[in-house]
Design a protein around this motif. Structure first.
Motif, PDB file in Angstrom:
ATOM      1  N   PRO A 168       0.812  -1.225   0.000  1.00 24.60           N
ATOM      2  CA  PRO A 168       0.000   0.000   0.000  1.00 24.60           C
ATOM      3  C   PRO A 168       0.845   1.276   0.000  1.00 24.60           C
ATOM      4  CG  PRO A 168      -0.944  -1.599   1.507  1.00 24.60           C
ATOM      5  CD  PRO A 168       0.383  -2.145   1.076  1.00 24.60           C
ATOM      6  N   GLU A 169       1.920   1.279   0.781  1.00 27.37           N
ATOM      7  CA  GLU A 169       2.791   2.453   0.804  1.00 27.37           C
ATOM      8  C   GLU A 169       3.530   2.620  -0.517  1.00 27.37           C
ATOM      9  OE1 GLU A 169       4.630   5.904   2.218  1.00 27.37           O
ATOM     10  OE2 GLU A 169       2.850   4.788   2.867  1.00 27.37           O
ATOM     11  N   GLY A 223       7.240 -15.908 -13.752  1.00 23.86           N
ATOM     12  CA  GLY A 223       6.520 -14.817 -14.405  1.00 23.86           C
ATOM     13  C   GLY A 223       5.176 -14.549 -13.762  1.00 23.86           C
ATOM     14  N   VAL A 224       4.461 -15.615 -13.420  1.00 21.93           N
ATOM     15  CA  VAL A 224       3.153 -15.449 -12.785  1.00 21.93           C
ATOM     16  C   VAL A 224       3.304 -14.790 -11.422  1.00 21.93           C
ATOM     17  CG1 VAL A 224       1.151 -16.685 -11.874  1.00 21.93           C
ATOM     18  CG2 VAL A 224       2.128 -17.359 -14.071  1.00 21.93           C
ATOM     19  N   TYR A 225       4.310 -15.188 -10.652  1.00 18.91           N
ATOM     20  CA  TYR A 225       4.544 -14.566  -9.350  1.00 18.91           C
ATOM     21  C   TYR A 225       4.810 -13.071  -9.496  1.00 18.91           C
ATOM     22  CZ  TYR A 225       4.875 -18.900  -6.597  1.00 18.91           C
ATOM     23  OH  TYR A 225       4.608 -20.074  -5.934  1.00 18.91           O
ATOM     24  N   LEU A 226       5.658 -12.693 -10.454  1.00 13.28           N
ATOM     25  CA  LEU A 226       6.011 -11.287 -10.615  1.00 13.28           C
ATOM     26  C   LEU A 226       4.801 -10.461 -11.044  1.00 13.28           C
ATOM     27  CD1 LEU A 226       8.366  -9.190 -10.664  1.00 13.28           C
ATOM     28  CD2 LEU A 226       8.440  -9.585 -13.128  1.00 13.28           C
ATOM     29  N   LEU A 227       4.068 -10.949 -12.030  1.00 13.58           N
ATOM     30  CA  LEU A 227       2.925 -10.183 -12.525  1.00 13.58           C
ATOM     31  C   LEU A 227       1.820 -10.092 -11.476  1.00 13.58           C
ATOM     32  CD1 LEU A 227       2.817 -11.557 -16.185  1.00 13.58           C
ATOM     33  CD2 LEU A 227       3.763  -9.385 -15.374  1.00 13.58           C
ATOM     34  N   THR A 228       1.621 -11.157 -10.710  1.00 12.77           N
ATOM     35  CA  THR A 228       0.640 -11.110  -9.631  1.00 12.77           C
ATOM     36  C   THR A 228       1.057 -10.094  -8.573  1.00 12.77           C
ATOM     37  OG1 THR A 228       0.092 -13.431 -10.001  1.00 12.77           O
ATOM     38  CG2 THR A 228      -0.562 -12.491  -7.899  1.00 12.77           C
ATOM     39  N   ASP A 268      -1.059  -6.973  -7.317  1.00 12.95           N
ATOM     40  CA  ASP A 268      -1.349  -6.736  -5.901  1.00 12.95           C
ATOM     41  C   ASP A 268      -1.037  -5.298  -5.501  1.00 12.95           C
ATOM     42  OD1 ASP A 268      -2.225  -9.326  -5.510  1.00 12.95           O
ATOM     43  OD2 ASP A 268      -0.275 -10.056  -4.787  1.00 12.95           O
ATOM     44  N   ILE A 269       0.001  -4.701  -6.103  1.00 10.97           N
ATOM     45  CA  ILE A 269       0.294  -3.297  -5.812  1.00 10.97           C
ATOM     46  C   ILE A 269      -0.888  -2.426  -6.204  1.00 10.97           C
ATOM     47  CG2 ILE A 269       1.757  -1.331  -6.428  1.00 10.97           C
ATOM     48  CD1 ILE A 269       4.087  -3.234  -6.728  1.00 10.97           C
ATOM     49  N   GLU A 270      -1.425  -2.666  -7.389  1.00 15.49           N
ATOM     50  CA  GLU A 270      -2.569  -1.879  -7.841  1.00 15.49           C
ATOM     51  C   GLU A 270      -3.783  -2.126  -6.952  1.00 15.49           C
ATOM     52  OE1 GLU A 270      -3.396  -2.456 -11.948  1.00 15.49           O
ATOM     53  OE2 GLU A 270      -1.648  -1.319 -12.593  1.00 15.49           O
ATOM     54  N   ARG A 271      -4.016  -3.388  -6.621  1.00 15.49           N
ATOM     55  CA  ARG A 271      -5.205  -3.722  -5.827  1.00 15.49           C
ATOM     56  C   ARG A 271      -5.122  -3.126  -4.429  1.00 15.49           C
ATOM     57  NH1 ARG A 271      -5.837  -7.656  -2.232  1.00 15.49           N
ATOM     58  NH2 ARG A 271      -3.894  -8.662  -2.868  1.00 15.49           N
ATOM     59  N   LEU A 272      -3.980  -3.312  -3.768  1.00 13.48           N
ATOM     60  CA  LEU A 272      -3.852  -2.817  -2.405  1.00 13.48           C
ATOM     61  C   LEU A 272      -3.741  -1.297  -2.350  1.00 13.48           C
ATOM     62  CD1 LEU A 272      -1.447  -5.549  -1.022  1.00 13.48           C
ATOM     63  CD2 LEU A 272      -3.840  -5.215  -0.414  1.00 13.48           C
TER      64      LEU A 272
END
Length: 350
Positions: free
Chosen positions: A179-180, A295-300, A304-308
């Protein structure tokens, strides 16, 4: 007396014969009244052993004459060697150089010629980013920020811990840090103290698995950036002689001139980069083979940055996270990477 014994012997023999006949007759009678059972089906191993509901699908074969062998006990899988912990920026930078070398060696010769010798430059900023560009003299380079190492290390450590011990440290990390990051461009992506339980922190299996995941995530990340060069998206990778690369102090200015690639170019780089990482991973055998999971871990993580942070979609252009400003929406990229990987696995069985 002799005659008497002979008579007794005759009577005994007669009784034995009568008893034997009675036993045989009793057995025959029992066999006639017992319903006949169908012979067993001896089909290929792994097939159902019960009779087919409408009769056998093929000929019924008698059981083999030899005694059935005892089933072999499965051999335990060979344990992977434990890898050394990756601690500190110099160790992580050197690890990325090795990953890049493996990626380039896995490319076809024509693509290798375009990117071999491209310098890797380390940007000291905390922004989470990796990028391909051209310097002021028109020479190609690749760059990795200090922030991308922080992020990949945190993802690898928490995911490794959760895989091995069933914890939820990745969730704790993202809730505490992302979030920060979504609001403050100076926020660090590094793993805070206390996220990994103290009793699990020193575990060598955890460090080894984190090392594997660190390499796997970087393989996808820089497979993508290499693809921008050899696919001609940057326009400057033409097989030039190796150069020292730009001064890291000038990277901030160069980054403002790096084009934002269109959706087609980004999809092509994701496709090529994922296949390159998978090819390089297969070539690593018998070491740990990289998969699309990195790749899936990085993109997720970026999703998560956008979502949180309450963002997402077009708002990513306003994100202080540089990666989100220079790359497409991560949620749109995950299905593409997964589809490319499924196709690759079908073409490369085993």
């Amino acid at each position: 007396m002799t005659k008497l014994l002979g008579l007794v012997g005759s009577l005994a023999g007669l009784c034995g014969a009568l008893l034997l006949g009675a036993c045989v007759g009793s057995s025959s009678k029992t066999a006639q009244t017992t319903p006949q059972q169908p012979p067993p089906y001896y089909g290929p191993p792994g097939y159902p052993q019960q009779p087919y509901p409408n009769g056998p699908a093929g000929p019924m074969y008698p059981p083999p004459a030899q005694q059935p062998q005892q089933p072999q006990q499965p051999q335990p899988p060979a344990a992977r060697p434990l890898l050394a912990p990756l601690i500190g920026t110099p160790a992580m930078q050197q690890e990325l150089r090795g990953v890049l070398s493996e990626l380039i060696n896995a490319l076809p010769a024509q693509k290798q010629a375009l990117v071999r010798g491209i310098p890797l430059v380390f940007d000291p900023t905390p922004e989470v980013n990796a990028y391909a560009g051209c310097d002021e003299q028109g020479a190609p380079f690749l760059a990795a920020t200090a922030g991308i190492f922080d992020a990949v290390d945190a993802i690898a450590q928490t995911k490794a811990t959760d895989e091995l011990f069933g914890t939820r440290t990745y969730e704790a990390y993202t809730s505490a840090v992302l979030p920060e990051m979504s609001r403050n461009p100076s926020a660090r992506a590094g793993l805070p103290a206390g996220i990994i339980p103290t009793n699990l922190g020193p575990d060598l299996r955890r460090w080894s698995r984190a090392h594997e995941l660190f390499d796997e995530i970087l393989a996808f990340t820089f497979g993508h950036e290499l693809a921008h060069h050899y696919l001609g998206h940057t326009g400057c990778a033409k097989g030039q002689s190796p150069s020292a690369g730009p001064d890291p102090a000038r990277l901030g200015r160069l980054l403002t001139n790096i084009p934002v690639f269109n959706q087609f170019a980004e999809s092509a780089a994701d496709t090529e980069g994922a296949m390159n990482a998978l090819d390089a991973g297969r070539a690593r055998r018998p070491q740990y083979s990289w998969s699309e999971g990195g790749g899936v871990y990085l993109l997720t993580y970026f999703a998560d940055i956008e979502r949180l942070g309450g963002g997402g979609g077009p708002l990513s252009l306003l994100s202080p996270v540089q990666f989100l400003r220079t790359h497409p929406n991560p949620l749109a990229r995950v299905p593409l990477v997964q589809t490319v990987a499924r196709t690759w696995h079908l073409q490369h069985p085993g």
